[in-house]
Motif scaffolding. Structure first.
Motif, mmCIF file in Angstrom:
data_model
loop_
_atom_site.group_PDB
_atom_site.id
_atom_site.type_symbol
_atom_site.label_atom_id
_atom_site.label_comp_id
_atom_site.label_asym_id
_atom_site.label_seq_id
_atom_site.Cartn_x
_atom_site.Cartn_y
_atom_site.Cartn_z
ATOM 1 N N UNK A 126 13.452 29.724 33.389
ATOM 2 C CA UNK A 126 12.881 28.704 32.512
ATOM 3 C C UNK A 126 13.205 27.297 32.990
ATOM 4 N N UNK A 127 14.454 27.040 33.366
ATOM 5 C CA UNK A 127 14.828 25.676 33.744
ATOM 6 C C UNK A 127 14.046 25.191 34.960
ATOM 7 N N UNK A 128 13.769 26.090 35.892
ATOM 8 C CA UNK A 128 12.984 25.691 37.068
ATOM 9 C C UNK A 128 11.552 25.364 36.674
ATOM 10 N N UNK A 129 10.956 26.194 35.826
ATOM 11 C CA UNK A 129 9.578 25.945 35.392
ATOM 12 C C UNK A 129 9.485 24.614 34.662
ATOM 13 N N UNK A 130 10.397 24.392 33.705
ATOM 14 C CA UNK A 130 10.351 23.163 32.909
ATOM 15 C C UNK A 130 10.590 21.944 33.789
ATOM 16 N N UNK A 131 11.611 21.997 34.637
ATOM 17 C CA UNK A 131 11.931 20.833 35.474
ATOM 18 C C UNK A 131 10.778 20.481 36.405
ATOM 19 N N UNK A 132 10.189 21.480 37.036
ATOM 20 C CA UNK A 132 9.094 21.206 37.972
ATOM 21 C C UNK A 132 7.872 20.656 37.242
ATOM 22 N N UNK A 133 7.568 21.239 36.086
ATOM 23 C CA UNK A 133 6.382 20.804 35.350
ATOM 24 C C UNK A 133 6.566 19.401 34.764
ATOM 25 N N UNK A 134 7.751 19.113 34.264
ATOM 26 C CA UNK A 134 8.008 17.790 33.687
ATOM 27 C C UNK A 134 7.940 16.723 34.780
ATOM 28 N N UNK A 135 8.543 17.011 35.935
ATOM 29 C CA UNK A 135 8.496 16.044 37.035
ATOM 30 C C UNK A 135 7.073 15.783 37.503
ATOM 31 N N UNK A 136 6.254 16.822 37.442
ATOM 32 C CA UNK A 136 4.869 16.674 37.913
ATOM 33 C C UNK A 136 4.029 15.812 36.978
ATOM 34 N N UNK A 137 4.462 15.678 35.721
ATOM 35 C CA UNK A 137 3.696 14.894 34.733
ATOM 36 C C UNK A 137 4.297 13.487 34.647
ATOM 37 N N UNK A 138 3.960 12.688 35.619
ATOM 38 C CA UNK A 138 4.578 11.373 35.767
ATOM 39 C C UNK A 138 4.175 10.395 34.669
ATOM 40 N N UNK A 191 -0.553 13.821 24.339
ATOM 41 C CA UNK A 191 -0.324 14.250 25.712
ATOM 42 C C UNK A 191 0.987 15.037 25.850
ATOM 43 N N UNK A 192 1.992 14.675 25.059
ATOM 44 C CA UNK A 192 3.249 15.437 25.090
ATOM 45 C C UNK A 192 3.046 16.823 24.499
ATOM 46 N N UNK A 193 2.290 16.897 23.409
ATOM 47 C CA UNK A 193 1.996 18.195 22.784
ATOM 48 C C UNK A 193 1.205 19.081 23.734
ATOM 49 N N UNK A 194 0.202 18.506 24.378
ATOM 50 C CA UNK A 194 -0.606 19.267 25.335
ATOM 51 C C UNK A 194 0.244 19.760 26.497
#
Length: 413
Positions: A25-37, A4-7
């Motif tokens: 990049x930092x905004x994309x990564x932060x938003x996407x990581x937060x969304x994957x609870x 799941x982390x790789x995906x």
């Protein structure tokens, strides 16, 4: 690492490739990581490292994929990261790594192994000669998290005692380096306004301005207010700062920060400007109310941000083109010059390394009709370590800082 982390890493990489031209990049990564609870902290760290590593070294990673017979895709790049971080690297990867340009080939090493686009690589070579590789290596390192202690509300010694593992910066009298990356809002003292996140070179740019109590300072390009708050603290919250910007959203962000920082001397001003950057706001134009009214005009100049690659490695690939920046920078410098009083200071600051955004802008201005009334001032004695002739410049490989450039021009008389 878990499937799941790789995906998740693959999906986030694909989103960056699709949206990186318009979103950092930092905004994309932060938003996407937060969304994957469902991801745990270890998985979040791993995929963040995978993405940032691939962005920093994209040319290198693509070369490795091709040598190993892999199509360059989001999946292959993330899989490559898995191979590189494995305890037992595959023989195929070891052979591919051996084929990358080594330091004995400085040009190839800088462009391929360190992954610098041709324009940035050439600029480093012209500016630094034999130091270009060392600079490239330093700019590929992740920057530490640095805060600026708000002298209106606290002292550095107090913050150092409160934040376990922190230590003072090497050059800024207000700086503190945090021991790890963590949400700043949770650190004791943040909500009380005792400090702000601000990279050390940016803090030194405030020192470079030599702001004094009771002065009138006009800041052009105030943005979210990082330097505005620093200037206000240096002025001991006396005098006046006019914080100018064309963005209502950025100025609104600044206005929210003022009460927490205990700053009362800042007046925000939203400018109107045409597509060339020429102001349409009469009080600030030539012949307007504020002509020659400032002790210091501080221009926090829009630029490519190529000096901030440690924190923003995506700027290698998106937004790195100099394009129309020099034209806008020249216009802002000329417009700002009309606001400086006799004997006053005109400070031009960028976080870019290119000469076309730095020395060449200043030199052209000094030869212009508006520039004839100015002379290039030197760097303050307290910042002599960063003097290159009469210019101020910081380097990652020499000082461990982002790359900032500064020129101070003084109106004659």
């Amino acid at each position: 690492m878990t499937p799941r982390a790789t995906t998740a890493a693959i999906e986030i990489w694909e989103k960056w490739q699709a949206q990186g031209a318009t979103l950092p990049l930092d905004r994309i990564v932060n938003e996407e990581v937060r969304a994957r609870k469902s991801l745990n902290s270890r998985e979040r760290r791993w995929l963040t490292d995978a993405i940032y590593r691939n962005v920093r070294l994209l040319t290198r990673q693509e070369a490795l994929c091709k040598t190993m017979g892999m199509e360059v895709t989001a999946e292959s790049l993330i899989r490559l990261w898995e191979m590189e971080t494995s305890r037992e690297p595959q023989e195929e990867l070891v052979k591919a790594l051996a084929q990358l340009p080594a330091k004995t080939d400085p040009s190839g090493y800088l462009r391929t192994t360190l992954s610098y686009p041709e324009a940035l690589a050439k600029e480093l070579e012209v500016l630094l000669g034999d130091e270009a590789v060392a600079a490239g290596e330093a700019l590929n390192e992740q920057a530490p998290t640095v805060i600026r202690v708000n002298s209106l509300k606290s002292k550095r010694e107090r913050v150092l005692k409160q934040v376990e593992g922190s230590y003072p910066t090497n050059y800024s009298p207000w700086g503190v380096v945090l021991p790890k990356r963590e949400p700043i809002q949770g650190i004791p003292g943040y909500r009380e306004g005792r400090f702000e996140v601000q990279e050390e070179a940016s803090q030194l740019a405030i020192l470079f301005a030599e702001a004094k109590p009771n002065e009138t300072i006009i800041e052009i390009g105030a943005g979210g207010g990082g330097k505005t708050l620093g200037l206000a603290a240096a002025m001991e919250n006396t005098g006046r700062i006019f914080a100018l910007d064309t963005s209502a959203a950025r100025l609104a962000s600044l206005e929210k920060r003022l009460p927490r920082a205990g700053v009362t001397i800042v007046q925000t001003v939203q400018l109107t400007a045409n597509e060339m950057g020429v102001w349409g706001s009469a009080p600030w134009s030539v012949g307007g109310k504020y002509e020659r009214g400032a002790d210091c005009v501080f221009i926090d100049t829009p630029c490519t941000g190529s000096g901030t690659l440690r924190r923003n490695p995506d700027k290698k690939w998106f937004g790195a083109e100099v394009g129309n920046y020099p034209r806008l920078q020249s216009i802002l410098l000329e417009q700002g010059s009309h606001l400086v009083r006799r004997g006053g200071r005109l400070c031009y600051i960028t976080c870019a390394l290119e000469r076309s955004q730095n020395e060449k802008i200043v030199e052209a201005f000094l030869q212009s009709p508006a520039g004839k009334d100015f002379k290039l001032d030197g760097v303050p004695a307290s910042l002599a370590l960063f003097a290159e002739g009469k210019y101020f410049r910081t380097w990652a490989h020499r000082h461990g800082l982002d790359l900032f450039f500064g020129a101070k021009l003084r109106r004659k008389g």
